[in-house]
Design a protein around this motif. Structure first.
Motif, PDB file in Angstrom:
ATOM      1  N   UNK A  76       0.940  -1.206  -0.052  1.00 45.86           N
ATOM      2  CA  UNK A  76      -0.024   0.096  -0.203  1.00 45.86           C
ATOM      3  C   UNK A  76       1.006   1.086   0.029  1.00 45.86           C
ATOM      4  N   UNK A  77       0.941   1.886  -1.044  1.00 47.16           N
ATOM      5  CA  UNK A  77       1.357   3.242  -1.031  1.00 47.16           C
ATOM      6  C   UNK A  77       0.787   4.532  -0.562  1.00 47.16           C
ATOM      7  N   UNK A  78       1.514   5.354   0.147  1.00 50.52           N
ATOM      8  CA  UNK A  78       1.183   6.652   0.656  1.00 50.52           C
ATOM      9  C   UNK A  78       1.591   7.726  -0.104  1.00 50.52           C
ATOM     10  N   UNK A  79       0.740   8.486  -0.949  1.00 49.57           N
ATOM     11  CA  UNK A  79       1.434   9.930  -1.540  1.00 49.57           C
ATOM     12  C   UNK A  79       0.617  11.119  -1.182  1.00 49.57           C
ATOM     13  N   UNK A  80       1.158  12.146  -1.499  1.00 48.18           N
ATOM     14  CA  UNK A  80       0.465  13.435  -1.192  1.00 48.18           C
ATOM     15  C   UNK A  80       1.473  14.381  -1.481  1.00 48.18           C
ATOM     16  N   UNK A 136      -3.290   2.384  -3.230  1.00 47.76           N
ATOM     17  CA  UNK A 136      -2.655   3.722  -3.013  1.00 47.76           C
ATOM     18  C   UNK A 136      -3.574   4.497  -2.015  1.00 47.76           C
ATOM     19  N   UNK A 137      -3.020   5.054  -0.907  1.00 47.62           N
ATOM     20  CA  UNK A 137      -3.710   6.019  -0.100  1.00 47.62           C
ATOM     21  C   UNK A 137      -3.313   7.314  -0.762  1.00 47.62           C
ATOM     22  N   UNK A 138      -4.090   8.290  -1.310  1.00 46.60           N
ATOM     23  CA  UNK A 138      -3.758   9.762  -1.697  1.00 46.60           C
ATOM     24  C   UNK A 138      -4.349  10.471  -0.729  1.00 46.60           C
ATOM     25  N   UNK A 139      -3.493  11.194  -0.123  1.00 50.26           N
ATOM     26  CA  UNK A 139      -3.583  12.306   0.786  1.00 50.26           C
ATOM     27  C   UNK A 139      -4.032  13.641   0.219  1.00 50.26           C
ATOM     28  N   UNK A 168      -2.149  17.680  -6.992  1.00 49.05           N
ATOM     29  CA  UNK A 168      -3.348  16.672  -6.481  1.00 49.05           C
ATOM     30  C   UNK A 168      -4.016  15.940  -7.653  1.00 49.05           C
ATOM     31  N   UNK A 169      -4.633  16.912  -8.477  1.00 48.22           N
ATOM     32  CA  UNK A 169      -5.390  16.477  -9.334  1.00 48.22           C
ATOM     33  C   UNK A 169      -4.710  15.713 -10.527  1.00 48.22           C
TER      34      UNK A 169
END
Length: 201
Positions: A29-33, A110-113, A124-125
């Motif tokens: 699980x990737x975390x991005x932001x 993906x968890x997109x913060x 972000x978009x």
């Protein structure tokens, strides 16, 4: 049925380029932001630890892909994007690292913060459009919900969902400060790890 829990999360390694991406049989699980959206605080909330991921007041500190073992899955903390005070060369390097990570199909989900207080930025978009284009499953994590009233937070979630053209239920309002939304995130992780099999016709 016992609730899904995370215990004893630990740091594995960092990767500066695709040669360092780890191979694992576990879901990733990737975390991005964007920089300063609260990725490190979110990861620490998930882990139930204060110092697993380094929290910095200076945006743009995560310049590598940092891997953490969360037991049932591996979490990959991706470099924050959209930070103005770095060189064009450094920005291009981060962009290439992200591109390589996703093109190598390194992430199960993906968890997109996104900051619940503000409209999603152009960066972000662009990230969400990239995930849609490459058919990468994602959940939006709306951070810093403690900064708003309950009604304003609900409006923030609706605004992000509309901007990203995703369902209201695909945006989870969270706060690392008071652990708001943690249970919903854990439920989402459980569903990612154990997807329901489609019923037979």
């Amino acid at each position: 049925m016992e609730k899904f829990k995370i215990t004893n999360a630990k740091f594995i390694t960092s990767a500066a380029d695709k040669s360092g991406f780890i191979k694992t049989d576990k879901p990733v699980i990737a975390v991005c932001g964007k920089s300063n959206v609260g990725k490190s605080s979110f990861i620490n909330m998930l882990a139930g630890q204060n110092k697993l991921a380094r929290v910095s007041k200076d945006p743009g500190r995560t310049r590598l892909v940092n891997y953490f073992d969360f037991g049932a899955f591996v979490l990959a903390d991706l470099p924050g994007y959209g930070f103005a005070r770095v060189s064009k060369t450094e920005k291009e390097k981060w962009a290439r690292l992200l591109e390589n990570f996703f093109s190598e199909k390194c992430a199960t989900h993906v968890f997109a913060l996104a900051d619940i207080r503000h409209d999603p930025t152009a960066d972000d978009r662009q990230m969400i459009e990239y995930l849609y284009y490459h058919i990468i499953p994602f959940t939006v994590i709306a951070t810093k919900a403690d900064k708003l009233s309950k009604s304003a937070a609900a409006r923030g979630v609706g605004n992000i969902a509309a901007c990203y053209k995703c369902g209201f239920d695909n945006v989870i309002a969270t706060s690392a400060l008071n652990r708001q939304g943690l249970e919903k995130v854990l439920e989402r992780i459980e569903s990612i790890l154990s997807p329901k099999e489609e019923a037979d016709d």
